[in-house]
Design an enzyme around this catalytic site. Structure first.
Site, PDB file in Angstrom:
ATOM      1  CG  ASP A  13      33.697  47.175 -24.880  1.00  0.00           C
ATOM      2  OD1 ASP A  13      33.360  46.731 -24.193  1.00  0.00           O
ATOM      3  OD2 ASP A  13      35.349  47.569 -24.962  1.00  0.00           O
ATOM      4  CE  LYS A  16      32.630  39.753 -27.126  1.00  0.00           C
ATOM      5  NZ  LYS A  16      33.617  40.960 -27.121  1.00  0.00           N
ATOM      6  N   GLY A  40      31.370  43.347 -20.149  1.00  0.00           N
ATOM      7  CA  GLY A  40      30.228  43.845 -20.438  1.00  0.00           C
ATOM      8  C   GLY A  40      29.730  44.014 -21.185  1.00  0.00           C
ATOM      9  CG  HIS A  41      28.263  40.454 -23.231  1.00  0.00           C
ATOM     10  ND1 HIS A  41      27.904  39.466 -23.405  1.00  0.00           N
ATOM     11  CD2 HIS A  41      29.518  41.571 -23.045  1.00  0.00           C
ATOM     12  CE1 HIS A  41      29.755  39.319 -23.398  1.00  0.00           C
ATOM     13  NE2 HIS A  41      30.553  40.223 -23.658  1.00  0.00           N
ATOM     14  CD  GLN A 220      37.293  39.764 -22.346  1.00  0.00           C
ATOM     15  OE1 GLN A 220      37.323  38.687 -21.482  1.00  0.00           O
ATOM     16  NE2 GLN A 220      36.744  40.507 -20.951  1.00  0.00           N
TER      17      GLN A 220
HETATM   18  P1  IMP Z   1      41.418  42.910 -16.983  1.00  0.00           P
HETATM   19  O1  IMP Z   1      40.247  41.552 -18.034  1.00  0.00           O
HETATM   20  O2  IMP Z   1      40.603  43.628 -16.532  1.00  0.00           O
HETATM   21  O3  IMP Z   1      42.398  42.335 -16.893  1.00  0.00           O
HETATM   22  O4  IMP Z   1      41.887  44.096 -18.649  1.00  0.00           O
HETATM   23  C1  IMP Z   1      42.897  43.731 -18.991  1.00  0.00           C
HETATM   24  C2  IMP Z   1      42.709  44.447 -20.757  1.00  0.00           C
HETATM   25  O5  IMP Z   1      41.704  44.632 -20.946  1.00  0.00           O
HETATM   26  C3  IMP Z   1      42.247  46.903 -20.555  1.00  0.00           C
HETATM   27  O6  IMP Z   1      42.998  47.054 -21.260  1.00  0.00           O
HETATM   28  C4  IMP Z   1      40.853  46.028 -20.099  1.00  0.00           C
HETATM   29  O7  IMP Z   1      40.133  47.380 -20.500  1.00  0.00           O
HETATM   30  C5  IMP Z   1      40.596  45.310 -21.488  1.00  0.00           C
HETATM   31  N1  IMP Z   1      39.740  44.392 -21.174  1.00  0.00           N
HETATM   32  C6  IMP Z   1      38.915  43.544 -20.192  1.00  0.00           C
HETATM   33  N2  IMP Z   1      37.067  43.445 -20.319  1.00  0.00           N
HETATM   34  C7  IMP Z   1      37.334  44.389 -22.012  1.00  0.00           C
HETATM   35  C8  IMP Z   1      35.992  43.868 -22.511  1.00  0.00           C
HETATM   36  O8  IMP Z   1      34.967  43.310 -22.039  1.00  0.00           O
HETATM   37  N3  IMP Z   1      35.940  44.972 -23.368  1.00  0.00           N
HETATM   38  C9  IMP Z   1      37.120  45.608 -24.060  1.00  0.00           C
HETATM   39  N4  IMP Z   1      37.522  45.764 -22.975  1.00  0.00           N
HETATM   40  C10 IMP Z   1      37.942  44.987 -21.970  1.00  0.00           C
END
Ligand code: IMP
Length: 433
Positions: A13, A16, A40-41, A220
């Protein structure tokens, strides 16, 4: 022209989408290489706010080709919804024209979402990311390139339904998969996407050989990396530089520039320790002024001071050639600014991120304090950015305390800033000169 890699340097977040959208003006290709619709962009174009989870942020530049690369996990239904939204707002269906999905990318099926919905420990986004990567590692996952081969294959469908339902039952899920559903899903995926499934690594390699500019868009952030992040509170892919080319199907020699995106403070969603987390009015200020809510799940993001220990870790893993600092404007109006330079762990001062979640949870931040700078309105920040870029004066137009803050971050991380974000709009960015 070589490839540019854009990576999150914190817990995701960092902004990007905005940077990729801006840089895509000079690029002919933007490729995602890992993750899926857990990302989420957000791209803000004046009044228009565009949110993407799968489509690379370069979609807003019509001459840009878009790749969903080898290392991704793609939910075809979410992609379809996003494409319909884009068709509505732009009149364009880019599938097979400028949008291509790797034949090696894995497919998120309803089964994976059911399995992910059982998560209580990590605080995942619930989008099926982890279970899909688990199937990939177990060598039973379904890739886009496999769809045509399993289409109408009753034996495959029967065996897959049996495997999925056994896993769902063992995990205590109520949901079940039927033969009819799985066969229907495979048919729909084939019908919807067969014309845009391609050897995308080869396409990118050819483009680079022709001298075209490729942006590799990370999702991420480094601290969510499965190997180098705050395990187990991480995502299920390698989010770092080492996977940017690998996950896109090209070799690392193509890359010259690696930009690490970092907020001027830090945020995190989901579970897991964050040593500089603030549960006070300063954290509230960051959350409110910075609109810190997850683009994917809407969950409030936890906010804290800039953590140089985390950033040095990210720098060691990624070797950033430059930092894109975002959301500096959010700190405006705070009397003083703190930067975490080390941790105290069990009575000892440490300067490196520990590897276990429990040790990270015991870390107490050691801060230095710097003077704050005044808050400005959005139009004032936009005007400053326009004038700073036009005059070539760059960040020397920022208040002195803001300049000092940036200089301190650069020294602590050991990487120069290439740009500073002062608002959500595409143009609210000051190029460092
Ligand atoms: P998953 O990627 O859905 O398996 O989630 C694993 C961890 O990564 C969790 O703590 C999510 O909140 C975090 N996470 C996954 N994608 C994002 C992102 O795009 N931004 C921030 N946190 C993320």
């Amino acid at each position: 022209m070589p490839a540019t890699v854009i990576l999150g340097a914190q817990w995701g977040d960092e902004g990007k989408g905005k940077l990729v959208d801006r840089l895509a003006e000079q690029a002919t290709w933007v490729a995602r290489f890992q993750g899926g619709n857990n990302a989420g962009h957000t791209v803000v174009l004046g009044e228009q706010v565009l949110k993407f989870h799968l489509l690379p942020s370069g979609i807003t530049r019509k001459e840009c080709h878009l790749i969903l690369g080898d290392g991704m996990v793609v939910d075809p239904w979410v992609l379809d919804t996003e494409l319909k939204g884009w068709l509505e707002s732009s009149g364009e269906d880019p599938k097979g024209d400028r949008l291509f999905i790797s034949e090696r990318a894995h497919i998120i099926l309803p089964y994976h979402r059911f399995m992910d919905s059982l998560d209580k420990k990590i605080g995942t986004t619930g989008r099926g990311i982890g279970p899909t990567y688990a199937d990939k590692i177990n060598r039973v996952g379904l890739r886009f390139g496999d769809v045509a081969e399993v289409l109408g294959d009753d034996a495959w469908t029967t065996a897959t339904v049996a495997r999925m339902n056994a896993s769902l039952e063992a995990a205590g899920a109520k949901d079940r998969i039927t033969h009819e559903n799985l066969a229907g899903n495979i048919q729909w995926i084939h019908d919807t996407y067969h014309h845009c499934i391609a050897n995308t690594g080869l396409m990118l390699d050819n483009a680079l050989k022709l001298g075209e500019h490729v942006i590799l868009e990370g999702a991420q952030g480094c601290l969510l990396d499965i190997d180098q992040g705050t395990f187990p509170f991480v995502t299920s892919s390698v989010t770092s530089r080492g996977n940017a080319t690998h996950g896109a199907g090209i070799h690392p020699g193509h890359v010259e520039e690696v930009i690490g995106i970092t907020k001027a403070y830090i945020t995190r969603v989901g579970h897991g320790a964050m040593p500089t987390e603030l549960n006070d009015e300063v954290g509230e200020h960051m959350g409110t002024v910075g609109h810190e809510f997850g683009t994917t799940t809407g969950r409030p993001r936890r906010c804290g001071w800039f953590d140089a220990v985390v950033m040095r870790h990210a720098q060691r893993i990624n070797g950033f050639t430059g930092l894109a600092l975002t959301k500096l404007d959010v700190l405006g109006g705070l009397e003083e600014l703190k930067i975490c330079v080390a941790y105290e762990l069990d009575g000892k001062e440490i300067t490196e991120l520990p590897s276990t979640a429990s040790a990270i949870a015991r870390c107490k931040p050691i801060y230095i304090t710097m003077p704050g700078f005044p808050s400005l309105s959005l139009p004032e920040w936009l005007a400053m950015a326009a004038s700073a870029n036009k005059s070539g004066k760059g960040i020397s137009m920022l208040p002195l305390a803001a300049q000092q803050y940036i200089a301190k971050l650069e020294t602590l991380v050991g990487v120069p800033c290439t740009s500073v974000g002062v608002g959500p709009d595409r143009d609210a960015t000051i190029d460092c000169v």
